[in-house]
Design a protein around this motif. Sequence first.
Motif, PDB file in Angstrom:
ATOM      1  N   THR B 241       0.822  -1.223   0.000  1.00  0.00           N
ATOM      2  CA  THR B 241       0.000   0.000   0.000  1.00  0.00           C
ATOM      3  C   THR B 241       0.856   1.273   0.000  1.00  0.00           C
ATOM      4  O   THR B 241       0.339   2.364  -0.253  1.00  0.00           O
ATOM      5  CB  THR B 241      -0.924   0.053   1.233  1.00  0.00           C
ATOM      6  OG1 THR B 241      -0.123   0.035   2.413  1.00  0.00           O
ATOM      7  CG2 THR B 241      -1.888  -1.113   1.248  1.00  0.00           C
ATOM      8  N   ALA B 243       2.792   2.343  -2.149  1.00  0.00           N
ATOM      9  CA  ALA B 243       2.768   2.997  -3.463  1.00  0.00           C
ATOM     10  C   ALA B 243       1.739   4.129  -3.481  1.00  0.00           C
ATOM     11  O   ALA B 243       1.812   5.048  -4.298  1.00  0.00           O
ATOM     12  CB  ALA B 243       2.451   1.979  -4.551  1.00  0.00           C
ATOM     13  N   ALA B 244       0.777   4.056  -2.586  1.00  0.00           N
ATOM     14  CA  ALA B 244      -0.304   5.049  -2.576  1.00  0.00           C
ATOM     15  C   ALA B 244       0.154   6.425  -2.077  1.00  0.00           C
ATOM     16  O   ALA B 244      -0.546   7.421  -2.294  1.00  0.00           O
ATOM     17  CB  ALA B 244      -1.475   4.552  -1.744  1.00  0.00           C
ATOM     18  N   GLN B 246       2.761   8.194  -3.172  1.00  0.00           N
ATOM     19  CA  GLN B 246       3.027   8.971  -4.381  1.00  0.00           C
ATOM     20  C   GLN B 246       1.726   9.220  -5.156  1.00  0.00           C
ATOM     21  O   GLN B 246       1.483  10.316  -5.662  1.00  0.00           O
ATOM     22  CB  GLN B 246       4.032   8.209  -5.261  1.00  0.00           C
ATOM     23  CG  GLN B 246       4.627   9.064  -6.338  1.00  0.00           C
ATOM     24  CD  GLN B 246       5.499   8.274  -7.313  1.00  0.00           C
ATOM     25  OE1 GLN B 246       5.306   7.073  -7.505  1.00  0.00           O
ATOM     26  NE2 GLN B 246       6.444   8.946  -7.934  1.00  0.00           N
ATOM     27  N   TYR B 308       0.448   2.340   4.008  1.00  0.00           N
ATOM     28  CA  TYR B 308       0.032   3.676   3.572  1.00  0.00           C
ATOM     29  C   TYR B 308      -0.633   4.476   4.698  1.00  0.00           C
ATOM     30  O   TYR B 308      -0.260   5.627   4.960  1.00  0.00           O
ATOM     31  CB  TYR B 308      -0.931   3.584   2.375  1.00  0.00           C
ATOM     32  CG  TYR B 308      -1.519   4.942   2.054  1.00  0.00           C
ATOM     33  CD1 TYR B 308      -0.739   5.913   1.428  1.00  0.00           C
ATOM     34  CD2 TYR B 308      -2.817   5.292   2.437  1.00  0.00           C
ATOM     35  CE1 TYR B 308      -1.234   7.171   1.168  1.00  0.00           C
ATOM     36  CE2 TYR B 308      -3.318   6.551   2.178  1.00  0.00           C
ATOM     37  CZ  TYR B 308      -2.530   7.490   1.545  1.00  0.00           C
ATOM     38  OH  TYR B 308      -3.026   8.734   1.306  1.00  0.00           O
ATOM     39  N   GLU B 309      -1.632   3.873   5.332  1.00  0.00           N
ATOM     40  CA  GLU B 309      -2.427   4.645   6.289  1.00  0.00           C
ATOM     41  C   GLU B 309      -1.588   5.211   7.424  1.00  0.00           C
ATOM     42  O   GLU B 309      -1.727   6.370   7.811  1.00  0.00           O
ATOM     43  CB  GLU B 309      -3.565   3.799   6.861  1.00  0.00           C
ATOM     44  CG  GLU B 309      -4.671   3.476   5.871  1.00  0.00           C
ATOM     45  CD  GLU B 309      -5.489   4.686   5.452  1.00  0.00           C
ATOM     46  OE1 GLU B 309      -5.562   5.670   6.205  1.00  0.00           O
ATOM     47  OE2 GLU B 309      -6.066   4.641   4.342  1.00  0.00           O
TER      48      GLU B 309
END
Lengths: 74, 612
Positions: B241, B243-244, B246, B308-309
């Motif tokens: 995750t 990658a999120a 960018q 990501y989060e």
Amino acid sequence: MIRVRFLGYFIEHVGRNEITVEVPKARVKDILPKTILSLAEEEAIILVNGVSADMDTVVMEGDEVVVMPPIGGG
Amino acid sequence: MFGWTGNFLRVDLSAGHVYVQRYDGNLARKYVGGRGYSIKILWDEVPPGANPLGPENRLVLSIGPLTGIPGPSTGKLVVAAKSPLTYGYGDGNVGTRAAVMLKRAGYDAIIISGISKKPVYIYIEDGKTEILDAEDLWGLDTFRTEKVLAKRHGADTGILSIGPAGENKVKYATVMSQEGRSGGRTGMGAVMGSKRLKAIVIRGTREASIANPEEYRKVASEAYRDVRSRPGYSFWRRQGTMAAIQWSQENSVLPVRNFSEGIFEEAENIDGFAMEKIKVGQRGCPLCNAICGNIVGDSEDMIAELDYENVALLGSNLGIGDLRKIATLNRLADMWGIDTIGLGVAIGFAMEASERGLIKDKIEWGDFEAARDLAENIVYRRSGLGKLLGESIAKVAETLGGESFAMHVKGLSITGYDCHAAPGMALSYAVSPIGAHHKDAWVISWEVKTDRLSYGKEKAEKVLELQRIRGGFFETLVACRLPWVEVGLDIEWYVKLFNLATGIKWGVSDHLKVAERILNHIRAYWVREHIAGGIGWNRDKDLPPRKWFEKPLTKGPYTGAKLDFNRFQGLLDSYYEIIGWDKRGIPRYSTLKRYDLLDVAQVLSKYVKLEP
């Protein structure tokens, strides 16, 4: 010069993070590498200068195009 | 029954009593499992208006017909209860060996009621369940707790535990497993702590009973192969995750400084490529061949997991641009058993309150040390700001002021997407079944590809479509949605596996009908609980945070963008109309009838007059 940047797994399909194209004016789909074209037509999110666009958007000298897959964050 | 075990394990911690309840196939067909079982049990058994931290609340840990049987990412369980954060329906899912072990031990759910007099943990070994003393574990962090229990009962057991945040009833404490798997940001760790339940340890040795085992195995291995063959698979394994970061930055939706902007000037230092430079390994959930937990070295020379989060909320949202420091905050949150998202929103609120002079404490944007100290004060409920920030951000704003920058819906903190220029994603947060969360409808990837700033009906339709698949289908099976969301695995695989496991012949539409039933039942629960609890119900509960309406973006291509209040109300009306709710956001009688919920309609109409 038009700068085209790739995100996520599109990088692996193109083999690099970005390319530059020397044309005064073109549609986004006309300047994408062949290795990514069908995948991009199917699912890519396209930004031109940071704003939502699509494969038929006309870009000009000096523009920046970002081509990214519909990745998630969960 | 095939696929399901047909058994619920019931544990009453007040009486120290344990028994097994058989249930029939009608319940399985109507609610399927996971979130479906959770809402049914909470609706039927928790008295209306009950204190979420009292003995009457039920903590429900449930799996579904696919859980624990080898198939793509089927190693998850749902943990649910009436939420102490929102006073409505609360749940979360967590990938853990405990999910697999629960199926193998022969149960579809554990339903825990009462409050123990002293700290305990539950040990389950197939048909035998014991409530054991946990005095020696109380006070330990979740990593240590799991190590001690694994040594005592075996490293192959499945373990769920709470840390000091749950023990201290921080309202967004979570339930943890395997040093990084976390579930129940709606305060499920606080509910567990209120019951003085430190941990659950499960060992199961039985084979799950499925209708067509040979064909199931064949289809499951084809599905696993399909996951690996998807075009995004290799990159997903590299960054998961992360990658999120960018992606969100490019789309101006990365949360920055308490959701004030969508672009972070230090994004390159915290994105997936920065993560790859410090990555030392990967972790994941059982039965998954697309594992996504990125293990990195943190700023205190420990290893930590990055997703990501937690990077969005503990990084850019706090103005912190050092990935190793963010990793430290994340590791500590996992050890303490506190939601990284809720923590990021709480600290972000404190930083903005400090900047505005609303509080005396000096906590500046980007100040890692101050954030770390404050996090510890929140977990241990130390006096002053730390103690207050252990409550929901809605309650904090009621106490301190600052409602214009309290980032939540119904008391649950916003997750990692700024919505100044994304009305569809704002709707997704607004009408999520648990309060602000993206798991039910991560609509933003679709939204940025369409007419992004539109408030058209198509956005409400898309939100509902995703809610049915993500929040209904996957949350009842119970399987992880990420192979579908992230690498594009077709959901038909899961429909096939469901049919082969259970012997039932359903298509996607049958599952989606169950999903809508559950969405309506959960909404009825919110309305009933808020009215019975004296909080009251109105459609303002379905509004995103004020900041997105009032304070426009000042950076990037969407400079000046903010949500339009009247147009958002129109979008909300569209959603209500499509799902069959009235202008107050309450299910109509005819809607409940359509989903075979007349019993729910009868109860709900004691609290509020239902429109036809």
